[in-house]
Every structure is written in C-alpha cells, then in structure tokens.
Design a protein around this motif. Structure first.
Motif, short mmCIF file in Angstrom:
data_model
loop_
_atom_site.label_atom_id
_atom_site.label_comp_id
_atom_site.label_asym_id
_atom_site.label_seq_id
_atom_site.Cartn_x
_atom_site.Cartn_y
_atom_site.Cartn_z
N THR A 1 43.28 15.79 68.91
CA THR A 1 43.76 17.12 68.58
C THR A 1 42.68 18.14 68.89
O THR A 1 41.51 17.95 68.54
CB THR A 1 44.14 17.22 67.09
N GLY A 2 43.08 19.21 69.56
CA GLY A 2 42.17 20.31 69.84
C GLY A 2 42.54 21.51 69.00
O GLY A 2 43.70 21.68 68.59
N TYR A 3 41.57 22.37 68.76
CA TYR A 3 41.78 23.58 67.96
C TYR A 3 41.50 24.76 68.88
O TYR A 3 40.35 25.04 69.22
CB TYR A 3 40.90 23.52 66.71
N TYR A 4 42.60 25.41 69.30
CA TYR A 4 42.59 26.28 70.47
C TYR A 4 42.60 27.77 70.15
O TYR A 4 43.25 28.23 69.21
CB TYR A 4 43.81 25.97 71.35
N ALA A 5 41.88 28.52 71.02
CA ALA A 5 41.88 29.98 70.99
C ALA A 5 42.40 30.48 72.33
O ALA A 5 42.38 29.75 73.35
CB ALA A 5 40.47 30.50 70.74
N LEU A 6 42.86 31.72 72.37
CA LEU A 6 43.23 32.34 73.64
C LEU A 6 41.97 32.59 74.47
O LEU A 6 40.88 32.80 73.92
CB LEU A 6 43.95 33.66 73.39
N VAL B 1 52.47 26.56 60.15
CA VAL B 1 53.35 26.90 61.27
C VAL B 1 54.02 25.62 61.75
O VAL B 1 53.34 24.61 61.95
CB VAL B 1 52.54 27.53 62.43
N PRO B 2 55.35 25.62 61.96
CA PRO B 2 56.00 24.43 62.52
C PRO B 2 55.33 24.03 63.83
O PRO B 2 55.02 24.91 64.66
CB PRO B 2 57.45 24.89 62.74
N PRO B 3 55.08 22.74 64.05
CA PRO B 3 54.37 22.31 65.26
C PRO B 3 54.94 22.88 66.56
O PRO B 3 54.18 23.30 67.43
CB PRO B 3 54.50 20.79 65.20
N VAL B 4 56.26 22.91 66.68
CA VAL B 4 56.86 23.39 67.92
C VAL B 4 56.67 24.89 68.12
O VAL B 4 56.88 25.41 69.21
CB VAL B 4 58.36 23.05 67.98
N SER B 5 56.30 25.60 67.08
CA SER B 5 56.11 27.06 67.16
C SER B 5 54.65 27.48 67.21
O SER B 5 54.35 28.67 67.36
CB SER B 5 56.77 27.74 65.94
N THR B 6 53.74 26.51 67.10
CA THR B 6 52.32 26.84 66.97
C THR B 6 51.77 27.53 68.22
O THR B 6 51.04 28.53 68.13
CB THR B 6 51.50 25.58 66.67
N GLU B 7 52.10 27.00 69.39
CA GLU B 7 51.60 27.61 70.62
C GLU B 7 52.07 29.06 70.74
O GLU B 7 51.27 29.95 71.08
CB GLU B 7 52.06 26.81 71.84
N ILE C 1 48.45 34.08 64.86
CA ILE C 1 47.32 33.29 64.38
C ILE C 1 46.21 33.40 65.41
O ILE C 1 46.45 33.78 66.56
CB ILE C 1 47.69 31.81 64.15
N ASP C 2 44.99 33.07 65.00
CA ASP C 2 43.84 33.19 65.90
C ASP C 2 43.41 31.86 66.51
O ASP C 2 42.84 31.82 67.60
CB ASP C 2 42.67 33.81 65.14
N ILE C 3 43.66 30.76 65.78
CA ILE C 3 43.35 29.41 66.25
C ILE C 3 44.57 28.53 65.97
O ILE C 3 45.18 28.63 64.90
CB ILE C 3 42.12 28.81 65.54
N ALA C 4 44.91 27.66 66.93
CA ALA C 4 46.07 26.78 66.77
C ALA C 4 45.64 25.32 66.90
O ALA C 4 44.89 24.97 67.82
CB ALA C 4 47.12 27.09 67.82
N SER C 5 46.10 24.49 65.99
CA SER C 5 45.87 23.04 66.11
C SER C 5 46.96 22.47 67.02
O SER C 5 48.15 22.60 66.73
CB SER C 5 45.91 22.38 64.73
N GLY D 1 45.68 29.71 79.82
CA GLY D 1 45.31 30.84 79.00
C GLY D 1 44.72 30.49 77.65
O GLY D 1 44.47 31.39 76.83
N ILE D 2 44.45 29.21 77.40
CA ILE D 2 43.87 28.80 76.13
C ILE D 2 42.73 27.81 76.38
O ILE D 2 42.66 27.17 77.44
CB ILE D 2 44.91 28.15 75.19
N HIS D 3 41.86 27.67 75.41
CA HIS D 3 40.77 26.71 75.51
C HIS D 3 40.43 26.21 74.10
O HIS D 3 40.66 26.92 73.12
CB HIS D 3 39.53 27.35 76.14
N PRO D 4 39.88 24.99 73.99
CA PRO D 4 39.56 24.45 72.67
C PRO D 4 38.24 25.00 72.14
O PRO D 4 37.23 25.04 72.85
CB PRO D 4 39.46 22.94 72.92
N LEU D 5 38.27 25.43 70.89
CA LEU D 5 37.03 25.78 70.21
C LEU D 5 36.27 24.50 69.87
O LEU D 5 35.04 24.44 69.98
CB LEU D 5 37.34 26.57 68.93
N PHE D 6 37.02 23.45 69.50
CA PHE D 6 36.46 22.12 69.27
C PHE D 6 37.60 21.12 69.20
O PHE D 6 38.77 21.49 69.17
CB PHE D 6 35.63 22.08 67.98
N LYS D 7 37.26 19.82 69.19
CA LYS D 7 38.23 18.73 69.07
C LYS D 7 37.87 17.86 67.88
O LYS D 7 36.69 17.79 67.49
CB LYS D 7 38.25 17.88 70.35
N ASP D 8 38.86 17.16 67.32
CA ASP D 8 38.54 16.30 66.17
C ASP D 8 37.61 15.16 66.56
O ASP D 8 36.77 14.72 65.76
CB ASP D 8 39.81 15.77 65.48
#
Length: 349
Positions: A130-135, A186-192, A200-204, A218-225
């Motif tokens: 799982t990645g934790y993503y920002a725009l 946020v429902p998983p299918v709606s998170t992106e 939201i500012d960061i999405a799992s 258009g997105i990149h991971p701030l970090f991964k688990d």
C-alpha cells in the motif's frame, strides 16, 4: 517485520470502535481451543457464513472454487468495507469467519472477545503493498507537511491508521502534532477521486486501485507500508472460540482448504490466477466489474499457507502497551492465534 525497541516508544491510538468494544466486553472466556476430531472427520456444519469484498476474491472463495473446501459450502450474506466490522460480525454471531488487521484483533480480544486467529490472509511484499499518495503538484513533501492536512483511508482503527501514525512518529512528530493530522473515512473506490478533487491531501491506495490510479498519472507516493515494515503479514482470519470448540472438523477443513488456496495462488502463474478470479466473480452473479482483477500481483502473505507468527501481533501489542491502552502483559501474542489446524504447521515458512 521489526518490532520497535523500548528506546523508540510508540504513541499510538485505540483501534476499535466503541461499539465493537461494548459488544465484546461481556461474556465468559471459553475453554482452551482444541483440535479433537470425530472418527469420520466429517464437518459438523454444511456451510460457513461470511461477508465478501466487492470486485475481489477472498481465499476461502478461491478454496471453494478449487474444490478444496468440499463438502463445506460458503454462504455469502453481504459485503463489508472494514476489517473491524468484519470480525465484529464474528463476535456477534452474524458470520462464521471474518478477517481484519492484526492490531484490531489484538484490541478486540483484549476487550474479552472470544475469537482466535487461524490464518494470515493479507500483507505486503515486493509485489503487493500500500502506498500513501499525494498529487504531483501537492506542497506535501515530508511528514511535517501533513500537520493540518486530511488523510483518506477506508476505515478508522485499522491497518492504514496504524501505518500513518507510525510514519508520523518515526518522522519525529509530537503527539499534539499527530493529532492535527485529520483522518477521513473514504470508500476505497472513491479514494482516488477524492484525492484528485482535493477533498483529501493524502490517499491510501493499494492493489488494483493503486495501479489504476498510477495509470492515470499525476500522483506519487509519500511513502509505502513496506518502507516501514518490510515484508509482513498484516491481517488474519478469525473464528469464534465457540465455533472452533463445537466444530473442530469444520474448522480444520476451513483452515486446510484456505491455506492450500493461498499456496495455489502463490505458486500459480499470475495470468492463471487472474483468469480464475475473473471466472469466480462472473459465476457468483453479483453484478461486479471483473476488469480490476487483472491488477492482482501476489498474495502478500508472509507465512506459508498463512502460518502466523508471534511477531505479527507483538508489534501492535508493544504499541498499545507503550500508549497505555493495554497493561503490560495483559495480552500475549501466543494467546491470540493458533496454527494447529494448518497443513503447513511443520514446514518451513
């Protein structure tokens, strides 16, 4: 997965919803789980009730389709979007098995819930994480930048909340600063879409949802688990102690069949696993889109056939003890799970 040392005391949180604690707080501890079987070894029940996940195939469902579970059958009673809710349904008797993040299981059993973990069923590895993503145009570059920002995830009290708070702690944020990071369900299918709309500012994002989002760019991971924990099993299937005691043959068959399904998925070419999953989704007739299944990469399970180890619970136990929601020694990892029904018990993990 490394357990944090005493030198790095974790500031964590109470995982389960108050309703789950209230439902599980009552009741007397069942007798110790045993694996005794009848002479013929036939399962004591004909079916197992469970909740599914929209657009995905669980390992018990795969086991049934492969023929490993017969003569037991699965009875689908609806979908869940939350691990804590799924295992709460086991506690209340609405389902026979469910799965959740191991930290949620720790808290529920600490609240006197009569359940036992019997198989690991998800985790993170080099292919599944799982990645934790920002725009890409987000000003968020470090953990400090998350103060005052919104972090989207599927549920509170589960895997994602634990990971983000560990990330913030390791980055040196204080308790007061961590509290200023808003966690949004946020429902998983709606998170992106919520991320792209800047709700939201960061999405799992993990698995198929992550890969689809990355395809759109258009997105990149701030970090991964995996940056924090490496390869690890993160969640387990649970059964009630009452069910295990009353139905040892059914329990063994469920665990054996599901463990074999995990190993089938682990050792079978990806294309064949994906084709099987598409077939299962089409046959069950729930009006689901099968296109997302093509993004399946691996089981993510660390132990062979879902074998569980102490360390997969010790990390969360240590956190809760340091945070104060558990007393020292109140819960021991070895009391939370059993591998005795696994066909891989005596094999190398």
């Amino acid at each position: 997965m490394k357990v944090s040392s005493n030198k790095t005391i974790h500031i964590m949180f109470i995982l389960l919803l108050a309703s789950a604690l209230a439902l599980s707080a009552c009741g007397k501890k069942e007798d110790t789980v045993t694996a005794s079987t009848s002479a013929d070894g036939e399962p004591e029940v004909a079916e197992l009730r469970y909740q599914g996940w929209t657009g995905s195939v669980s390992f018990p469902e795969l086991a049934e389709d492969l023929g490993y579970l017969a003569p037991l059958k699965l009875k689908y009673i609806g979908n869940t979007i939350s691990g804590p809710q799924d295992i709460q349904s086991v506690v209340t008797g609405d389902t026979d098995f469910g799965g959740a993040f191991n930290g949620a299981i720790v808290k529920l059993i600490a609240a006197k819930a009569e359940i036992t973990s019997v198989l690991a069923y998800y985790g993170s590895d080099e292919s599944t994480w799982t990645g934790y993503y920002a725009l890409d145009d987000s000003p968020i570059k470090t953990a400090k930048d998350l103060i005052g920002k919104k972090f989207g995830m599927n549920t509170l009290g589960g895997h994602h909340e634990a990971v983000i708070k560990e990330y913030l702690y390791r980055a040196g944020l204080t308790l007061d600063e961590i509290k200023q990071v808003t966690l949004v369900v946020v429902p998983p299918v709606s998170t992106e879409q919520a991320l792209r709309d800047k709700q939201i500012d960061i999405a799992s994002l993990g698995g198929i949802l992550r890969d689809k989002a990355l395809e759109r760019g258009g997105i990149h991971p701030l970090f991964k688990d995996t940056d924090l924990f490496g390869v690890f099993s993160a969640g387990s299937y649970v059964l009630s102690n009452k069910f295990i005691k009353k139905n040892p043959n059914a329990t063994r068959l469920f665990v054996e069949a599901t463990a074999k399904a995990i190993e089938w998925a682990r050792t079978t070419p990806t294309e064949e696993v994906v084709a099987r999953y598409e077939s299962i989704i089409n046959k069950r007739g729930r009006k689901e889109d099968t296109s997302s299944v093509k993004y399946w990469r691996s089981t993510g399970v660390a132990g062979k056939g879902g074998l569980i180890s102490d360390k997969e619970f010790d990390t969360w136990i240590n956190w809760f003890e340091a945070e104060g929601s558990l007393k020292k020694g109140q819960v021991k990892a070895a009391d939370l799970y059993t591998n005795e029904f696994s066909p891989y018990l005596n094999e190398t993990k």
